[in-house]
Design an enzyme around this catalytic site. Structure first.
Site, short mmCIF file in Angstrom:
data_model
loop_
_atom_site.label_atom_id
_atom_site.label_comp_id
_atom_site.label_asym_id
_atom_site.label_seq_id
_atom_site.Cartn_x
_atom_site.Cartn_y
_atom_site.Cartn_z
N THR A 15 43.48 9.77 42.90
CA THR A 15 44.25 9.06 41.86
C THR A 15 45.24 8.09 42.49
O THR A 15 45.29 6.91 42.13
CB THR A 15 45.01 10.09 40.99
OG1 THR A 15 44.07 11.04 40.53
CG2 THR A 15 45.72 9.44 39.83
N ALA A 45 40.30 8.52 54.77
CA ALA A 45 39.65 9.84 54.83
C ALA A 45 39.51 10.40 53.43
O ALA A 45 40.47 10.35 52.64
CB ALA A 45 40.48 10.79 55.69
N LYS A 107 55.08 16.46 47.68
CA LYS A 107 56.33 17.23 47.52
C LYS A 107 56.18 18.66 48.00
O LYS A 107 57.09 19.25 48.56
CB LYS A 107 56.79 17.24 46.07
CG LYS A 107 55.84 17.94 45.09
CD LYS A 107 55.43 17.04 44.00
CE LYS A 107 54.03 17.31 43.55
NZ LYS A 107 53.47 16.27 42.73
N GLU A 131 59.05 8.37 48.99
CA GLU A 131 59.58 7.98 47.68
C GLU A 131 58.76 8.54 46.53
O GLU A 131 59.29 8.90 45.47
CB GLU A 131 59.61 6.43 47.60
CG GLU A 131 60.27 5.87 46.36
CD GLU A 131 61.72 6.31 46.21
OE1 GLU A 131 62.57 5.85 46.98
OE2 GLU A 131 62.00 7.13 45.30
N VAL A 134 59.00 12.68 44.57
CA VAL A 134 59.77 13.16 43.42
C VAL A 134 59.79 12.06 42.38
O VAL A 134 60.15 10.91 42.68
CB VAL A 134 61.24 13.52 43.81
CG1 VAL A 134 61.98 14.07 42.61
CG2 VAL A 134 61.26 14.51 44.95
N GLY A 136 57.39 10.44 40.92
CA GLY A 136 56.34 9.43 41.10
C GLY A 136 56.79 7.99 41.21
O GLY A 136 57.15 7.52 42.29
N GLY A 189 44.85 15.45 29.61
CA GLY A 189 44.84 15.28 31.07
C GLY A 189 46.23 15.37 31.68
O GLY A 189 46.41 15.09 32.87
N LYS A 207 60.35 19.83 43.95
CA LYS A 207 61.12 18.58 43.83
C LYS A 207 62.62 18.86 43.86
O LYS A 207 63.40 18.09 44.43
CB LYS A 207 60.73 17.88 42.54
CG LYS A 207 59.27 17.39 42.56
CD LYS A 207 58.81 17.02 41.17
CE LYS A 207 57.39 16.48 41.19
NZ LYS A 207 56.83 16.35 39.84
N GLY A 304 50.96 9.48 37.58
CA GLY A 304 49.97 8.44 37.29
C GLY A 304 49.74 7.64 38.54
O GLY A 304 50.67 7.39 39.32
#
Ligand SMILES: NC(=O)c1ccc[n+]([C@@H]2O[C@H](COP(=O)([O-])OP(=O)(O)OC[C@H]3O[C@@H](n4cnc5c(N)ncnc54)[C@H](OP(=O)(O)O)[C@@H]3O)[C@@H](O)[C@H]2O)c1
Length: 429
Positions: A15, A45, A107, A131, A134, A136, A189, A207, A304
């Site tokens: 993702t 990878a 995290k 960055e 935590v 996103g 989802g 987090k 996301g």
């Protein structure tokens, strides 16, 4: 690397990884202007190279062996987007030992093995940036680590798990039960088939450990974080909260009290006027209280592929600049050795709903039990009559251990039929 290009070895192309690859391809020119050098993915990878992926990358750069990427002299920077503890931990240590800076969104890994990794990064004099780990897509780590260096942060309160925030929002706004809201989250989802990492608070605790470490320049690991999930939150709790002018949120809280760090994750009522109360659905927000700057809030999409990739690319730009122009990461190991405050010794306010006998003297008995344990009552009211009689309390700030002792004593009183509900109250002025 060359004077004009930094070569990236990307571990994982799921993702987040695929969104990073698309972002570097789609607006690579703009990113190059900001970084001062070109960022190019030269090795990737994955577990299954035959899988269809919507990424503008040639098939021949894919491998199933993350180690070969780390060892490749034609890779300047390693970005880890595999997830999980192993092989990520071992591979990142190997990358740092080889003098390669690292960017990660992991995290779980940082909250578990952060010390080892930061020590390795400091030893190698290389960047270790995270960055995306935590909240996103919300820039939060750089503000806490860099922009707020002159501030003395007293408290961080965060909604850092989108799945649980979505579930609690559905329960509040639609009157859903926990099970209904979870099923909904799974259909959309937002929640995994096995939702325990989210609903039991493990993800938020990882987090919270990272936030507490940054806010108070110390090392807090996931195991130091007190954790309660949201599976026990009932429609009754939500309804009571709403009637009293509160909303229920799963909060990650990091506080510095008398030099000790308290780090905890649990559901709590917060006043509906608090900025965090308006954070709905799968959004994240982190509220930072500083002695000088006052209150700050960081809000946005906590997950996301696209939003998370923005944070990863931001880190890659910082790392690439350092590599290309000779900068160095700010230190990560010169931290303070602070004690972790046990949950019993934290202080807070509490909401308590008791089913009681409807007769004279009951309130006095209960007030005495509170008083014996040093808990004072801010508000109390009775609802219902006879068999339905309920007493609802909001306490003043009290020690958690004292409140729990008081509740233990209340359970033994004949006049108390049941402790119907109990929640912590946070965010009151
Ligand atoms: N998704 C988000 O919204 C989000 C937000 C913030 C942070 N993060 C963090 O970002 C990281 C990546 O998350 P994600 O959602 O992108 O995960 P994902 O979709 O499951 O992708 C993981 C990738 O890693 C590869 N992989 C896993 N184990 C491997 C191994 N042993 N060797 C080689 N390749 C391996 C997988 O290969 P295959 O493709 O072949 O299976 C896949 O490409 C995690 O640490 C996560 O916590 C994610």
């Amino acid at each position: 690397m060359t004077a004009t290009e930094v070569r990236i070895g990307m571990l994982g192309c799921g993702t987040v990884g695929s969104a990073v690859a698309r972002m570097l391809a789609d607006h690579g020119d703009d990113i190059e202007r900001r970084a001062g050098v070109r960022l190019r993915i030269t090795r990737v990878a994955v577990r299954d190279p035959s899988r269809e992926r919507d990424v503008p990358l040639p098939a021949e750069i894919f491998t199933t062996d993350p180690g070969s990427i780390v060892d490749d002299p034609d890779v300047d920077v390693v970005v880890e987007l595999l997830g999980g503890l192993e092989p990520a931990r071992a591979i990142l240590l190997r990358a740092l030992a080889a003098g390669k800076p690292v960017v990660t969104a992991n995290k779980e890994l940082l909250a578990e093995a952060g010390k080892e990794l930061f020590d390795a990064a400091d030893g190698a004099g290389r960047d270790l940036r995270f960055e995306a780990a935590v909240a996103g897509g919300v820039p939060l780590i750089a503000p806490l680590k860099e922009s707020l260096s002159g501030e003395r942060v007293a408290r961080v309160l965060g909604i850092v798990n989108g799945t649980t925030n979505y579930i609690l929002t559905q329960m509040s706004e639609r009157g859903s039960t926990f099970d209904e809201a979870l099923a909904d989250a799974q259909r959309l989802g937002y929640a995994e088939a096995d939702p325990s990492a989210d609903v039991d608070g493990f993800d938020a605790a990882a987090k919270c450990a990272i936030l507490a470490s940054l806010a108070f320049t110390t090392r807090v690991v996931a195991a130091d974080v007190y954790r309660e999930g949201i599976a026990g939150v009932t429609p009754q709790d939500i309804a009571d909260a709403s009637r009293l002018g509160y909303v229920v949120k799963l909060l990650a809280i990091a506080e510095l009290e008398e030099g000790e760090v308290s780090a905890r994750v649990h559901p709590a009522m917060i006043p509906s006027s608090h900025p965090l109360a308006s954070v709905r659905d799968a959004f994240n927000a982190v509220f930072v209280e500083g002695a000088t700057v006052g209150q700050l809030m960081f809000y946005g999409r906590g997950a996301g592929g696209g939003p998370t990739a923005v944070s990863v690319v931001g880190d890659l730009v910082a790392v690439a600049r350092n590599l290309a122009f000779g900068g160095r990461a700010i230190g990560g190991t010169d931290v303070l050795d602070r004690r972790i405050r046990s949950m019993d010794h934290t202080t807070g306010q509490y909401y308590l709903n008791l089913h009681v006998e409807d007769r004279p003297g009951v309130l006095a008995e209960i007030a005495e039990a509170f008083g014996r344990n040093g808990v004072s009552i801010e508000r109390v009211w009775q609802e219902g009559f006879g068999e339905e009689a309920t007493l609802v309390f909001i306490t003043h700030r009290a020690r958690e251990g004292a409140f729990q002792d008081a509740v233990g004593e209340l359970r033994t009183l004949d006049s108390v039929r049941a402790v119907a509900s109990m929640l912590r109250v946070e965010g009151e002025e």
